[in-house]
Design an enzyme around this catalytic site. Sequence first.
Site, short mmCIF file in Angstrom:
data_model
loop_
_atom_site.label_atom_id
_atom_site.label_comp_id
_atom_site.label_asym_id
_atom_site.label_seq_id
_atom_site.Cartn_x
_atom_site.Cartn_y
_atom_site.Cartn_z
N LYS A 201 51.04 69.83 -2.39
CA LYS A 201 52.18 68.95 -2.63
C LYS A 201 53.14 68.82 -1.46
O LYS A 201 53.61 69.81 -0.92
CB LYS A 201 52.97 69.48 -3.83
CG LYS A 201 52.27 69.27 -5.14
CD LYS A 201 53.20 69.67 -6.24
CE LYS A 201 52.56 69.46 -7.59
NZ LYS A 201 53.24 70.23 -8.61
N GLY A 354 50.55 83.96 -0.07
CA GLY A 354 49.94 83.07 -1.05
C GLY A 354 48.51 82.74 -0.68
O GLY A 354 47.76 83.59 -0.20
N GLY A 377 56.11 82.43 -1.92
CA GLY A 377 57.33 81.63 -2.01
C GLY A 377 58.38 82.09 -1.02
O GLY A 377 59.09 81.29 -0.42
#
Length: 649
Positions: A201, A354, A377
């Site tokens: 995204k 991640g 994050g």
Amino acid sequence: MLNKVSIDDINFKGLRTLVRCDFNVPLQDGKITDENRLVASLPTIRKLIGDGAKVILCSHLGKPKGEPKPELSLAPVAVRLSELLGQEVKFAADPEVVGPNAKAAVAAMKDGDVILLENTRYRKEETKNEDNFSKELASLADIFVNDAFGTAHRAHCSNVGVAKYVKTTAVGYLMQKEITFLGNAVNNPKRPFIAILGGSKVSSKISVINNLLDKVDTLIIGGGMAYTFMKAQGGTIGNSLCEDDYLDYANDMIKKAADKGVKMLLPVDTVIADDFSENANTKVVKAGQIPDGWQGLDIGPETCSLFADAVKNAKTVVWNGPMGVFEMKKFAKGTEEVARALADTDAVTIIGGGDSAAAVNQLGYGDKMTHISTGGGASLEFLEGKELPGIAAATDKKRHIMAAGNWKMNMTPSQAVELINTLKPLVADKSDTTDVVLCVPAIDILPAVEAAKGSCIHIGAENMYFEEKGAYTGEISPDMLTDAGAEYVIIGHSERRQYFAETDETVNKKVLKAFEHGLKPIICCGETLTQREQGITIDWIRQQVKIAFLGVTAEQAASATIAYEPIWAIGTGKVATAEQAEEVCGAIRNVIAEIYDASVAANITILYGGSVSASSAPGLFAMEDIDGGLVGGASLKPDFAKIVKFDKQ
Ligand code: PGA
């Protein structure tokens, strides 16, 4: 004790040290399937054990949503950690995390012991950063060390709230390593500096792209979000992932790159599939030429070479986000090629946590990278240039101080009310970091308490007798003080010793009585000029302190305040130098450590008194062992607020 950023600056001997770790590890049937995060926590834990700290570890695990879930207990982590450390890590099983079991386990600790608390997210307050749980966690500890980078972008009780209620905070080695590598890469990179961003995204990477365009020489964009860029440039993208709301943003970023002279590399070809599955038919097409019914799921071979070539010349590479759907073998090539290019380069290579970290580890390139972040994050937010609350809470914490006024035989009740009303708004913003106390003549206590209501000003007395009641004409009992609303009481001020024949023994009796009644004593000590000139200051002070604390429990002592007031400096305008004051206050902390332990010594409040003014206070209060001041003359005017205002780092 001062807030130190690095744990290397602190000797943890005897201190109850709460360490927030990131033990959020994957579990399958109660077995840990990836222990990287446990291994990464070992250096800090070993340093603390080596120092002889009482090491209390805590962490969250998964999302138990505020209630005990046995499958998310940290018990298996305690077992594995014990093996890794070669020393028992006692598991403090406790559904309340800081309940009776945990408290008992901490109370029974010896220096060098390690315990692990239960999953902090068993408590619903944790993710809301609510004060009550933060305070409970803080009550276990003298020092807080945050070593959980993976949670640093969250403001929860166990990594942010707790820091407010512990005197001293620091970050552990793992956190420091993350800050150093990510911080240097972004703010002080060796050039050329390339960032590779992937993932699905654009919306989740908006700020990262924007921030990195100010820093990098080349920005590479791959992964699912590249299709939004392709469409923005007029390409056709079939059924590929696209965020139509971000088309303008994509063009803005392309323009920003051009304006700044940053090279932006987008895919030139792409692997497309007729279905989102391993069994799909695939082919390679030019970027922006994806037919209807097909979707892009990986970068193509030409793009792999383009990206790999760019990496070859780089000196610093930061990578966050996969190039394609790497979980499916068919679409993993782009991610693999980028990982290989990074493994082969001599550049400093930083992998954001991640998916990209998982990909690098799966491919066996883990040890070829300069740094693989343990935070997903958190590393992303770091790359966005944001301040992470978990780091800020542990490193920017202002140290708590006390500014106590001693009005002596000054101020009538009405003058008291007037001054307090003037001071109230001036000190209102200091309630978090400063105990503002006014010790006033007995007759002023009632109106002073009334006037101070609703403010951060606490009222104390200047003296108290050690009997409960009876035929002691002119004296004031502890009950009278508490009933009037006094919270503090000065005991053994040199003027009382000098003019009213108070001895070390009466001081001790009064101290015990004050504690018995829940009053907080501010216990004074100090030497005469002759004693200082004869070089017996420290011996004298040790004697005064030792006798004052006879029969005082460790818990009481930890909440006590000692005011070091050299008699030659009181009311004379002859303030002790910061070094003179620090020498004696340090010696007082040592005596307390001798009588009790390091933990009590770290928690006790030690003030300097004697001609403290707005101009001398900052230098004195900045000293390591000086936790504030007992202020006479300068507390009689609104200017006292200037002394209160001091921020101690
Ligand atoms: P001073 O008094 O600040 O006026 O010197 C200090 C004290 O006696 O507490």
